[in-house]
Design an enzyme around this catalytic site. Structure first.
Site, PDB file in Angstrom:
ATOM      1  CE  LYS A 139      -3.774  -2.324   2.528  1.00 41.41           C
ATOM      2  NZ  LYS A 139      -4.547  -2.304   3.805  1.00 41.41           N
ATOM      3  CE1 TYR A 185      -9.266  -2.930   1.049  1.00 45.13           C
ATOM      4  CE2 TYR A 185      -8.620  -1.032  -0.267  1.00 45.13           C
ATOM      5  CZ  TYR A 185      -8.285  -2.068   0.590  1.00 45.13           C
ATOM      6  OH  TYR A 185      -6.976  -2.240   0.987  1.00 45.13           O
ATOM      7  CG  PHE A 208     -13.087   1.803   7.970  1.00 44.17           C
ATOM      8  CD1 PHE A 208     -12.492   1.333   6.801  1.00 44.17           C
ATOM      9  CD2 PHE A 208     -13.817   0.905   8.743  1.00 44.17           C
ATOM     10  CE1 PHE A 208     -12.621   0.009   6.406  1.00 44.17           C
ATOM     11  CE2 PHE A 208     -13.949  -0.426   8.350  1.00 44.17           C
ATOM     12  CZ  PHE A 208     -13.345  -0.868   7.179  1.00 44.17           C
ATOM     13  NE  ARG A 223      -5.740 -12.472   5.629  1.00 42.98           N
ATOM     14  CZ  ARG A 223      -6.385 -11.315   5.687  1.00 42.98           C
ATOM     15  NH1 ARG A 223      -6.231 -10.409   4.721  1.00 42.98           N
ATOM     16  NH2 ARG A 223      -7.169 -11.022   6.704  1.00 42.98           N
ATOM     17  CB  THR A 269      -6.885  -6.174  10.111  1.00 44.53           C
ATOM     18  OG1 THR A 269      -7.292  -7.312   9.359  1.00 44.53           O
ATOM     19  CG2 THR A 269      -7.250  -4.905   9.366  1.00 44.53           C
ATOM     20  NE  ARG A 311      -1.786  -5.700   7.422  1.00 45.22           N
ATOM     21  CZ  ARG A 311      -2.960  -6.191   7.043  1.00 45.22           C
ATOM     22  NH1 ARG A 311      -3.593  -7.079   7.804  1.00 45.22           N
ATOM     23  NH2 ARG A 311      -3.508  -5.818   5.904  1.00 45.22           N
ATOM     24  CG  ASN A 345      -3.099  -2.508   7.253  1.00 45.51           C
ATOM     25  OD1 ASN A 345      -2.965  -2.262   6.057  1.00 45.51           O
ATOM     26  ND2 ASN A 345      -4.203  -3.024   7.754  1.00 45.51           N
ATOM     27  CG  HIS A 392      -5.028  -6.317   0.093  1.00 46.24           C
ATOM     28  ND1 HIS A 392      -6.180  -6.401   0.838  1.00 46.24           N
ATOM     29  CD2 HIS A 392      -5.179  -7.197  -0.935  1.00 46.24           C
ATOM     30  CE1 HIS A 392      -6.996  -7.291   0.276  1.00 46.24           C
ATOM     31  NE2 HIS A 392      -6.411  -7.781  -0.805  1.00 46.24           N
ATOM     32  CD  GLU A 433      -8.663  -9.180  -2.842  1.00 43.05           C
ATOM     33  OE1 GLU A 433      -9.337  -8.669  -1.937  1.00 43.05           O
ATOM     34  OE2 GLU A 433      -7.524  -9.676  -2.649  1.00 43.05           O
TER      35      GLU A 433
HETATM   36  P1  IDP Z   1      -7.243  -6.967   5.833  1.00 44.14           P
HETATM   37  O1  IDP Z   1      -6.481  -5.904   5.054  1.00 44.14           O
HETATM   38  O2  IDP Z   1      -6.417  -7.501   6.992  1.00 44.14           O
HETATM   39  O3  IDP Z   1      -7.802  -8.059   4.965  1.00 44.14           O
HETATM   40  P2  IDP Z   1      -9.950  -5.828   6.054  1.00 44.14           P
HETATM   41  O4  IDP Z   1     -10.863  -6.002   7.232  1.00 44.14           O
HETATM   42  O5  IDP Z   1     -10.327  -6.491   4.767  1.00 44.14           O
HETATM   43  O6  IDP Z   1      -8.481  -6.237   6.527  1.00 44.14           O
HETATM   44  O7  IDP Z   1      -9.832  -4.258   5.812  1.00 44.14           O
HETATM   45  C1  IDP Z   1      -9.268  -3.759   4.649  1.00 44.14           C
HETATM   46  C2  IDP Z   1      -8.430  -2.554   4.975  1.00 44.14           C
HETATM   47  O8  IDP Z   1      -9.264  -1.493   5.399  1.00 44.14           O
HETATM   48  C3  IDP Z   1      -7.438  -2.754   6.144  1.00 44.14           C
HETATM   49  O9  IDP Z   1      -6.231  -3.373   5.747  1.00 44.14           O
HETATM   50  C4  IDP Z   1      -7.218  -1.342   6.591  1.00 44.14           C
HETATM   51  O10 IDP Z   1      -6.285  -0.654   5.740  1.00 44.14           O
HETATM   52  C5  IDP Z   1      -8.615  -0.740   6.418  1.00 44.14           C
HETATM   53  N1  IDP Z   1      -9.399  -0.848   7.648  1.00 44.14           N
HETATM   54  C6  IDP Z   1     -10.041  -1.940   8.117  1.00 44.14           C
HETATM   55  N2  IDP Z   1     -10.686  -1.665   9.276  1.00 44.14           N
HETATM   56  C7  IDP Z   1     -10.438  -0.375   9.522  1.00 44.14           C
HETATM   57  C8  IDP Z   1     -10.831   0.517  10.583  1.00 44.14           C
HETATM   58  O11 IDP Z   1     -11.544   0.151  11.530  1.00 44.14           O
HETATM   59  N3  IDP Z   1     -10.366   1.800  10.506  1.00 44.14           N
HETATM   60  C9  IDP Z   1      -9.588   2.243   9.477  1.00 44.14           C
HETATM   61  N4  IDP Z   1      -9.198   1.435   8.454  1.00 44.14           N
HETATM   62  C10 IDP Z   1      -9.614   0.146   8.483  1.00 44.14           C
END
Ligand code: IDP
Length: 149
Positions: free
Chosen positions: A9, A49, A57, A85, A91, A102, A112, A115, A126
């Site tokens: 990212k 997304y 968010f 993963r 996350t 991470r 973070n 992805h 994807e």
């Molecule tokens: P992942 O990236 O570990 O698969 P997901 O739940 O699919 O996690 O969320 C996608 C992305 O959205 C996260 O990597 C993060 O960048 C962002 N994200 C997820 N939850 C939050 C939140 O509560 N606040 C801000 N950003 C979030």
């Protein structure tokens, strides 16, 4: 062979972590089969997304993910979806184990670094969003005879 979609990212790109990420996956024995360096167009962010578009968010997530270029990749290898993963970590980096990407390089749930697809179905979806089939390169890594029994 299983494939997954990985994306460094904008924070990971700006912090000089593309090489670190690639090195970890290469050393594990996985094989890169496609890559592209680009700033994501809005339409593709919405598609990628889709499950988060209605979440509070999402505006922040969209601004972050389009704030600079991303490094998009497809990788291949045995059980790569689950293993990648695990290598990426939780996350929320506050709960990501040391030794994960991470857990070693991130502090915030939004920014973070990387992805990675969370299931084989998601990976296929994807990969199709970001790459054309002809962009995926088939080849044999010379060390595969010592990676796979
Ligand atoms: P992942 O990236 O570990 O698969 P997901 O739940 O699919 O996690 O969320 C996608 C992305 O959205 C996260 O990597 C993060 O960048 C962002 N994200 C997820 N939850 C939050 C939140 O509560 N606040 C801000 N950003 C979030």
């Amino acid at each position: 062979m299983e494939r997954t979609f990985l994306m460094v990212k904008p924070d990971g790109v700006q912090r000089g972590l593309i090489g670190e990420v690639i090195t970890r996956f290469e050393r594990r024995g996985f094989k890169m089969v496609a890559s592209r360096f680009e700033r994501l167009p809005d339409a593709r962010v919405m598609e990628h997304y889709a499950e988060h578009v209605q979440k509070p968010f999402f505006p922040g997530l969209k601004a972050y993910i389009t704030s600079g270029p991303c490094f998009m990749m497809v990788w291949e290898g045995k059980d790569i979806v689950k293993i990648s993963r695990d290598m990426i970590g939780a996350t929320n980096p506050a709960g990501a184990a040391p030794g994960t990407i991470r857990g070693d390089f991130a502090l915030e749930i939004g920014m973070n670094v990387i992805h990675g697809s969370d299931s084989v179905e998601t990976a296929n979806r994807e990969i199709a969003i970001h790459f054309k089939p002809e962009e995926l390169v088939s080849y044999t890594r010379i060390d595969e005879q010592y990676l796979y029994e």
